[in-house]
Design a protein around this motif. Structure first.
Motif, PDB file in Angstrom:
ATOM      1  N   LYS A 250     -10.427 -42.307  41.002  1.00  0.00           N
ATOM      2  CA  LYS A 250     -11.741 -42.949  40.939  1.00  0.00           C
ATOM      3  C   LYS A 250     -11.684 -44.408  41.382  1.00  0.00           C
ATOM      4  CE  LYS A 250     -15.465 -44.103  37.686  1.00  0.00           C
ATOM      5  NZ  LYS A 250     -15.941 -43.978  36.276  1.00  0.00           N
ATOM      6  N   TYR A 251     -10.679 -45.136  40.913  1.00  0.00           N
ATOM      7  CA  TYR A 251     -10.639 -46.577  41.146  1.00  0.00           C
ATOM      8  C   TYR A 251      -9.811 -46.982  42.359  1.00  0.00           C
ATOM      9  CZ  TYR A 251     -12.758 -46.880  36.536  1.00  0.00           C
ATOM     10  OH  TYR A 251     -13.608 -46.742  35.465  1.00  0.00           O
ATOM     11  N   ILE A 252      -8.896 -46.106  42.780  1.00  0.00           N
ATOM     12  CA  ILE A 252      -8.120 -46.388  44.005  1.00  0.00           C
ATOM     13  C   ILE A 252      -8.262 -45.168  44.907  1.00  0.00           C
ATOM     14  CG2 ILE A 252      -5.919 -47.180  44.940  1.00  0.00           C
ATOM     15  CD1 ILE A 252      -5.056 -47.952  42.147  1.00  0.00           C
ATOM     16  N   LYS A 253      -9.320 -45.152  45.679  1.00  0.00           N
ATOM     17  CA  LYS A 253      -9.668 -43.955  46.452  1.00  0.00           C
ATOM     18  C   LYS A 253      -8.704 -43.687  47.600  1.00  0.00           C
ATOM     19  CE  LYS A 253     -14.553 -44.265  45.261  1.00  0.00           C
ATOM     20  NZ  LYS A 253     -14.434 -43.197  44.243  1.00  0.00           N
ATOM     21  N   ASN A 254      -8.123 -44.731  48.164  1.00  0.00           N
ATOM     22  CA  ASN A 254      -7.182 -44.555  49.266  1.00  0.00           C
ATOM     23  C   ASN A 254      -5.840 -44.066  48.724  1.00  0.00           C
ATOM     24  OD1 ASN A 254      -4.921 -45.568  51.143  1.00  0.00           O
ATOM     25  ND2 ASN A 254      -6.758 -45.787  52.414  1.00  0.00           N
ATOM     26  N   SER A 255      -5.413 -42.884  49.152  1.00  0.00           N
ATOM     27  CA  SER A 255      -4.195 -42.287  48.596  1.00  0.00           C
ATOM     28  C   SER A 255      -2.940 -43.077  48.954  1.00  0.00           C
ATOM     29  CB  SER A 255      -4.055 -40.837  49.077  1.00  0.00           C
ATOM     30  OG  SER A 255      -4.105 -40.751  50.485  1.00  0.00           O
ATOM     31  N   TYR A 256      -2.934 -43.759  50.123  1.00  0.00           N
ATOM     32  CA  TYR A 256      -1.787 -44.592  50.482  1.00  0.00           C
ATOM     33  C   TYR A 256      -1.664 -45.779  49.532  1.00  0.00           C
ATOM     34  CZ  TYR A 256      -1.465 -42.083  54.938  1.00  0.00           C
ATOM     35  OH  TYR A 256      -1.315 -41.112  55.897  1.00  0.00           O
ATOM     36  N   LEU A 257      -2.787 -46.447  49.290  1.00  0.00           N
ATOM     37  CA  LEU A 257      -2.783 -47.600  48.393  1.00  0.00           C
ATOM     38  C   LEU A 257      -2.455 -47.161  46.971  1.00  0.00           C
ATOM     39  CD1 LEU A 257      -3.328 -50.587  47.829  1.00  0.00           C
ATOM     40  CD2 LEU A 257      -5.761 -50.028  47.578  1.00  0.00           C
ATOM     41  N   ARG A 258      -2.972 -46.001  46.565  1.00  0.00           N
ATOM     42  CA  ARG A 258      -2.752 -45.507  45.201  1.00  0.00           C
ATOM     43  C   ARG A 258      -1.270 -45.281  44.919  1.00  0.00           C
ATOM     44  NH1 ARG A 258      -6.546 -41.868  45.241  1.00  0.00           N
ATOM     45  NH2 ARG A 258      -5.310 -40.036  45.804  1.00  0.00           N
ATOM     46  N   ILE A 259      -0.565 -44.691  45.868  1.00  0.00           N
ATOM     47  CA  ILE A 259       0.844 -44.388  45.617  1.00  0.00           C
ATOM     48  C   ILE A 259       1.706 -45.648  45.695  1.00  0.00           C
ATOM     49  CG2 ILE A 259       1.757 -43.868  47.938  1.00  0.00           C
ATOM     50  CD1 ILE A 259       2.836 -41.205  46.622  1.00  0.00           C
ATOM     51  N   VAL A 260       1.282 -46.621  46.511  1.00  0.00           N
ATOM     52  CA  VAL A 260       2.007 -47.896  46.568  1.00  0.00           C
ATOM     53  C   VAL A 260       1.853 -48.635  45.241  1.00  0.00           C
ATOM     54  CG1 VAL A 260       2.030 -50.193  47.613  1.00  0.00           C
ATOM     55  CG2 VAL A 260       1.943 -48.164  49.064  1.00  0.00           C
ATOM     56  N   VAL A 261       0.632 -48.662  44.717  1.00  0.00           N
ATOM     57  CA  VAL A 261       0.390 -49.309  43.415  1.00  0.00           C
ATOM     58  C   VAL A 261       1.214 -48.619  42.330  1.00  0.00           C
ATOM     59  CG1 VAL A 261      -1.335 -49.709  41.608  1.00  0.00           C
ATOM     60  CG2 VAL A 261      -1.895 -50.170  44.001  1.00  0.00           C
ATOM     61  N   GLY A 262       1.244 -47.289  42.361  1.00  0.00           N
ATOM     62  CA  GLY A 262       2.041 -46.554  41.388  1.00  0.00           C
ATOM     63  C   GLY A 262       3.517 -46.885  41.491  1.00  0.00           C
ATOM     64  N   GLY A 263       4.020 -46.969  42.718  1.00  0.00           N
ATOM     65  CA  GLY A 263       5.429 -47.313  42.928  1.00  0.00           C
ATOM     66  C   GLY A 263       5.750 -48.702  42.396  1.00  0.00           C
ATOM     67  N   LEU A 264       4.866 -49.666  42.655  1.00  0.00           N
ATOM     68  CA  LEU A 264       5.079 -51.034  42.164  1.00  0.00           C
ATOM     69  C   LEU A 264       5.037 -51.081  40.637  1.00  0.00           C
ATOM     70  CD1 LEU A 264       2.932 -53.019  44.772  1.00  0.00           C
ATOM     71  CD2 LEU A 264       5.431 -52.887  44.640  1.00  0.00           C
ATOM     72  N   LEU A 265       4.139 -50.292  40.031  1.00  0.00           N
ATOM     73  CA  LEU A 265       4.067 -50.244  38.570  1.00  0.00           C
ATOM     74  C   LEU A 265       5.360 -49.700  37.970  1.00  0.00           C
ATOM     75  CD1 LEU A 265       0.453 -48.994  37.738  1.00  0.00           C
ATOM     76  CD2 LEU A 265       1.515 -51.125  36.984  1.00  0.00           C
ATOM     77  N   ILE A 266       5.900 -48.663  38.581  1.00  0.00           N
ATOM     78  CA  ILE A 266       7.140 -48.077  38.071  1.00  0.00           C
ATOM     79  C   ILE A 266       8.298 -49.065  38.203  1.00  0.00           C
ATOM     80  CG2 ILE A 266       8.845 -46.247  38.451  1.00  0.00           C
ATOM     81  CD1 ILE A 266       6.425 -44.500  39.371  1.00  0.00           C
ATOM     82  N   ILE A 267       8.354 -49.782  39.320  1.00  0.00           N
ATOM     83  CA  ILE A 267       9.393 -50.810  39.492  1.00  0.00           C
ATOM     84  C   ILE A 267       9.261 -51.877  38.417  1.00  0.00           C
ATOM     85  CG2 ILE A 267      10.211 -52.664  41.006  1.00  0.00           C
ATOM     86  CD1 ILE A 267       9.372 -50.884  43.390  1.00  0.00           C
ATOM     87  N   ALA A 268       8.028 -52.339  38.194  1.00  0.00           N
ATOM     88  CA  ALA A 268       7.795 -53.391  37.200  1.00  0.00           C
ATOM     89  C   ALA A 268       8.177 -52.910  35.796  1.00  0.00           C
ATOM     90  CB  ALA A 268       6.328 -53.822  37.237  1.00  0.00           C
ATOM     91  N   LEU A 269       7.790 -51.684  35.441  1.00  0.00           N
ATOM     92  CA  LEU A 269       8.111 -51.153  34.122  1.00  0.00           C
ATOM     93  C   LEU A 269       9.616 -50.965  33.945  1.00  0.00           C
ATOM     94  CD1 LEU A 269       5.251 -48.517  33.728  1.00  0.00           C
ATOM     95  CD2 LEU A 269       5.601 -50.534  32.292  1.00  0.00           C
ATOM     96  N   THR A 270      10.293 -50.533  35.005  1.00  0.00           N
ATOM     97  CA  THR A 270      11.747 -50.352  34.935  1.00  0.00           C
ATOM     98  C   THR A 270      12.450 -51.684  34.704  1.00  0.00           C
ATOM     99  OG1 THR A 270      11.617 -48.442  36.433  1.00  0.00           O
ATOM    100  CG2 THR A 270      13.774 -49.467  36.154  1.00  0.00           C
ATOM    101  N   LEU A 271      12.012 -52.714  35.425  1.00  0.00           N
ATOM    102  CA  LEU A 271      12.599 -54.047  35.240  1.00  0.00           C
ATOM    103  C   LEU A 271      12.284 -54.594  33.849  1.00  0.00           C
ATOM    104  CD1 LEU A 271      11.808 -55.631  38.741  1.00  0.00           C
ATOM    105  CD2 LEU A 271      14.002 -54.722  37.917  1.00  0.00           C
TER     106      LEU A 271
END
Length: 416
Positions: A250-271
């Motif tokens: 709903k909030y990140i309609k572009n699937s490319y942007l959505r998966i990049v944001v998800g990847g960055l979130l996982i990196i941040a949470l891991t750190l």
């Protein structure tokens, strides 16, 4: 004389069906065993490379972009485990491309550090193999669903080394309350063949050694309490995953942007967590839980990272994360209740899995194949409690619950 001929024809009909489905099951299971073993090797290799080179985690957004590009270029966006369930329900076609795409996508996810499993992906790979093989064999529309179930059983058994669980899970997961008994012979043949092929290819079955307490009323009461809490955790996992998927789209309609944001979130949470325990499948953490050595909040961190991974478009399964969440939660809460942490971890693993997939019979078989049959009543009670208390939540939105969990009533609702 005419009556004798009819009897002979009747017997031959059953004999022909037996030969047919054992042959189909063996063929599908054999193919599934090879592909499932290669998939296991690919995921394991990707995991070992990431563990040897932790900096690969920073490539997770790039890996995500590759996954989206693969699915978008082949027009396979949105195809997943639900497509396999719908194929069995409604006879819908399972695209052959689903097999290589989920294979590659899951390996990329594990290589780059996404939090996901492999057995959920096995349902897609196996279902795709079974359906495609059925089409090649020119099976009728009423037989194709059984071929799809064969594939699910064969690949699941090959990956995890649990042929009985694989058989019952495939028959039970589609429509809760009704078992596809017509698929019993083909599915058990396929799962046994997949399991044998995987052993020949060097894939060791997953097994755990846990000390079981003697059967007594007080311990059973504590198991019931733990199972109720595990049901709540399974609800949190399923609801959190579905809510995150809807919100992300709903909030990140572009699937490319959505998966990049998800990847960055996982990196941040891991750190932030300072540990790579929550990346990948996390089988080593599950093993530690069986010895009582886990972080008290490991279950919550794994739940969070898995929700982000799957909701943002990375590929993989939800089954092993449910094992991780259940084992670590059971280990922590069980120790607080006064249970042996390893035993409580085993109960938690099975109970959270049961609540998430709504398959109590398969969950009981899983406990036997993973932990042995000693004091099976503890596991059976935990599965029964978790199944009831988890309500109508589930990982797969296409799964239907045909009969009420509260009374003998036909309801036919989808999990949510």
């Amino acid at each position: 004389m005419e009556q004798v001929k009819k009897r002979i024809l009747h017997i031959l009909t059953y004999a022909a069906a037996l030969v047919k489905w054992m042959s189909v099951g063996a063929l599908v299971g054999g193919i599934g065993g090879v592909v499932g073993s290669l998939f296991h090797m690919g995921v394991s290799y990707g995991t070992s490379v990431r563990e040897a080179h932790p900096w690969i985690l920073y490539l997770l957004p790039v890996g995500g972009l590759a996954i989206v590009l693969l699915y978008r270029s082949t027009k396979m966006e949105g195809k997943g485990t639900n497509a396999i369930i719908e194929s069995v329900h409604f006879g819908k076609e399972v695209p052959a491309l689903l097999v290589p795409l989920i294979f590659i996508g899951t390996v990329i996810t594990h290589l780059c550090g996404g939090s996901a499993g492999r057995e959920g992906a096995a349902l897609q790979i196996g279902g795709g193999i079974g359906y495609s093989t059925g089409r090649v064999l020119h099976l009728g529309e009423k037989d194709l669903p059984l071929a799809t179930l064969c594939g699910m059983s064969g690949v699941f058994a090959a990956l995890f080394g649990t042929p009985l669980t694989a058989t019952v899970f495939a028959l039970e997961v589609i429509s809760v309350g009704v078992l596809y008994y017509a698929g019993l012979i083909p599915c058990i043949t396929a799962s046994m063949m997949g399991y044998l092929v995987s052993r020949l290819m060097g894939i060791a079955p997953t097994r755990f050694t846990v000390t079981m307490p003697a059967l007594n009323g007080w311990t059973m009461l504590l198991v019931v309490i733990l199972a109720l809490l595990c049901a709540l955790v399974s609800i949190l996992f399923c609801r959190g995953l579905h809510y995150a998927e809807r919100s992300a789209e709903k909030y990140i309609k572009n699937s490319y942007l959505r998966i990049v944001v998800g990847g960055l979130l996982i990196i941040a949470l891991t750190l932030l967590l300072g540990s790579a325990d929550y990346n990948g499948a996390g089988m080593s953490v599950i093993e530690r839980a069986m010895t009582g050595r886990v972080n008290d909040w490991a279950w919550l961190w794994k739940l969070l990272l898995t929700v982000v991974t799957i909701a943002c478009g990375f590929k993989g399964g939800e089954v092993v994360p449910s094992f991780f969440i259940g084992a670590t939660f059971g280990c922590t809460v069980g120790a607080f209740l006064g249970l042996d942490p390893g035993f409580a971890a085993a109960i938690g693993l099975v109970a959270v899995f049961c609540g998430a997939v709504n398959c109590p019979l398969a969950s009981v078989f899983l406990s036997v194949e993973l932990f042995g049959s000693g004091d099976l009543l503890y596991f059976a009670m935990a599965c029964a409690i978790s199944y009831l208390a988890s309500g109508y939540c589930g990982l797969y939105s296409s799964q239907t619950i045909l009969y009420s969990k509260l009374r003998a009533e036909f309801i036919n609702v989808h999990t949510k």
